[in-house]
Scaffold this active site. Sequence first.
Site, short mmCIF file in Angstrom:
data_model
loop_
_atom_site.label_atom_id
_atom_site.label_comp_id
_atom_site.label_asym_id
_atom_site.label_seq_id
_atom_site.Cartn_x
_atom_site.Cartn_y
_atom_site.Cartn_z
N GLU A 77 39.99 40.84 42.57
CA GLU A 77 39.06 41.83 43.10
C GLU A 77 39.70 42.57 44.28
OE1 GLU A 77 34.48 41.66 44.94
OE2 GLU A 77 35.69 39.83 44.79
N LYS A 132 30.93 46.47 39.74
CA LYS A 132 30.32 45.18 40.05
C LYS A 132 28.79 45.28 40.07
CE LYS A 132 30.99 41.42 43.42
NZ LYS A 132 31.71 41.07 44.67
N CYS A 190 33.63 38.58 40.66
CA CYS A 190 33.25 37.66 41.72
C CYS A 190 31.77 37.26 41.69
CB CYS A 190 33.64 38.24 43.08
SG CYS A 190 33.77 36.96 44.38
#
Length: 612
Positions: free
Chosen positions: A84, A156, A189
């Site tokens: 990330e 995300k 994540c």
Amino acid sequence: MKKNIILFLLFISVLILSGCEIGSTDSFAKPHNQNNQKKKAEPFEVASIQFNPILNEREKNITELLKITEEALTKGAKLVVAPEMSTTGYDYANREAIRPFVDTIPGKTTDAFVKLAKKYDAYIVFGMAEVENETGMYYNSAALVGPEGYIGKYRKTQMWETEMHWAAWGDLGVPVFDTKIGKIAINICMDSAYYETARLAGIKGADILAFPTNSSAQTISALPARAQQNGMYIISANRSNTENGFHMVGGSAIWSPEGKKLAEASVVMNESQDVDEPTITYATIDPQLFDNKNKEGLKNRRPELYKEIVHYVAPWDYTKNTTSHEVVAAALQYEPIIGDKEKNKEKIIKLVKEAKKQNNDLNLVVLPELSLTGPVDGKRKKEIEALAEDTQGETARFIADIAKEYRVSIVYGFIEKENKSLYNSAQLVSSSGETIGKYQKTHLNKFDKKWAEAGSTLPVFESKELGRIGVLLGEDAQYPEASGVLAVKRADIIAIPSAWHGEFGGAMEINKELSVNEYPEGSMVTWDAVAIGAQAYTVIANYIGTDRDYQGRSSLYTLDPLYGLDQPVVASEDEEEALVVKFNTLQSDAWFNQEQLILSRRTPNFVPLVEE
């Protein structure tokens, strides 16, 4: 003339059957190649790059990341995943701070990686800060490039607090990209703390989930469950150093569709162990395993039951419990005598007495699935009907008597007869012997389907003594949407009567160093995922015995062993016992709890999960 036409048609038929192309068209060749692609696909290498960018040094980071990516490609990797925000570093205070370091996707950064992908006929996924020129919005994104060039991106869905100060919420859903090596999806994540984001990839048929992350433990610990739940490989790429006080623990790993760890980089649990140099971790992916029993299980989802997962009952929810309850629970584990209610009653009474001796404050008992009859897999429908009861039958009366005598609430299973239908059911009984609620199993296994109807609701019951209790039965635990509904309905406790013999789930294989309070030997991924995914204490009662090799491990799974809040407890695999555990239902001061879970879910993205 007619003879020539016939000969020509025969010639064309032979060409079609042999898969040959005619001229430059693909109309015959493509279907043939597609049908045989999976048969001919060979295993290939993938690589996870544990790479540590320098904050505010985008150009230098890109140069170094290209170099280490090429190293992995020269060693044969056909898919490389980097962390990330790998081009910029992670910790930016606001939009102004990150403004000089964002790039469009596609753009200059992706162009550089495309050159490598084309050179080595491979695919690359890497995290970066994206700017959308049309709106000026920034996103925490990841790009996928390959031999074809730029392929696609992911923004995300579930952000952590840090990037919320500069980034907008992802608005692309979870796309799945069809490539020469398989169907690739991306999560980033914090996404993995919410089962929904990986599930969105799963229902679209993803074979591989690329997982760029900057994790301190929570998100990478969820990955074996996400792999199992969706039957896909997962390649995670983490950092292994500290940036502005935020320590990332390494442990980049590749997981199989069964949740087996194929490879893992070193884990570094504190700043003194930081590894700034990049680490490449390799593993082999076998396309023959893209079709597997876990992916096949997605066909048994029941979207009509999951509507509540798109509800956003926050920040006000007047139905939730606000009073924490101290629970002393016992999961009773025994070998069932199939069809013999009297002998199973004796076992239950003995174990309740044992549990009460261990802790006189005992106030909850959970029994295995079909508690008095045992599983009836080998019996004929008429024999099962003879064992069936209504909700006030012999089993209900026996349980009510036990509840009153020992002053405990009890969750038990039974074969329910309702009108002309049979159900694999469970009931919750209070310490006064009153039935609080009934649940009918909603996700039936292949044996249940021979005799039982499926239930149609996922209720949560209100207990004055214990708070809000949800119930699942056996295979229900495989479907995270089921426990997800119970979380939205604010269950404080989930009870799972089970008859598990290894047919789903598997042993917990996360690195032991990742959890401050270590998982016990015999911990099971699926049950742990229920507790952490719903942020509800989860009590499982399972059988032992050789009849179908029941594997015991009755247990308590908790909200957060990773950072030291609490710890799971697991019984033996082969001993009859009463596993007694203690917990307080609400953890309002914990950094992550059910309240935080509900407040942070990005429910508009989850609509595809409830579409029928």
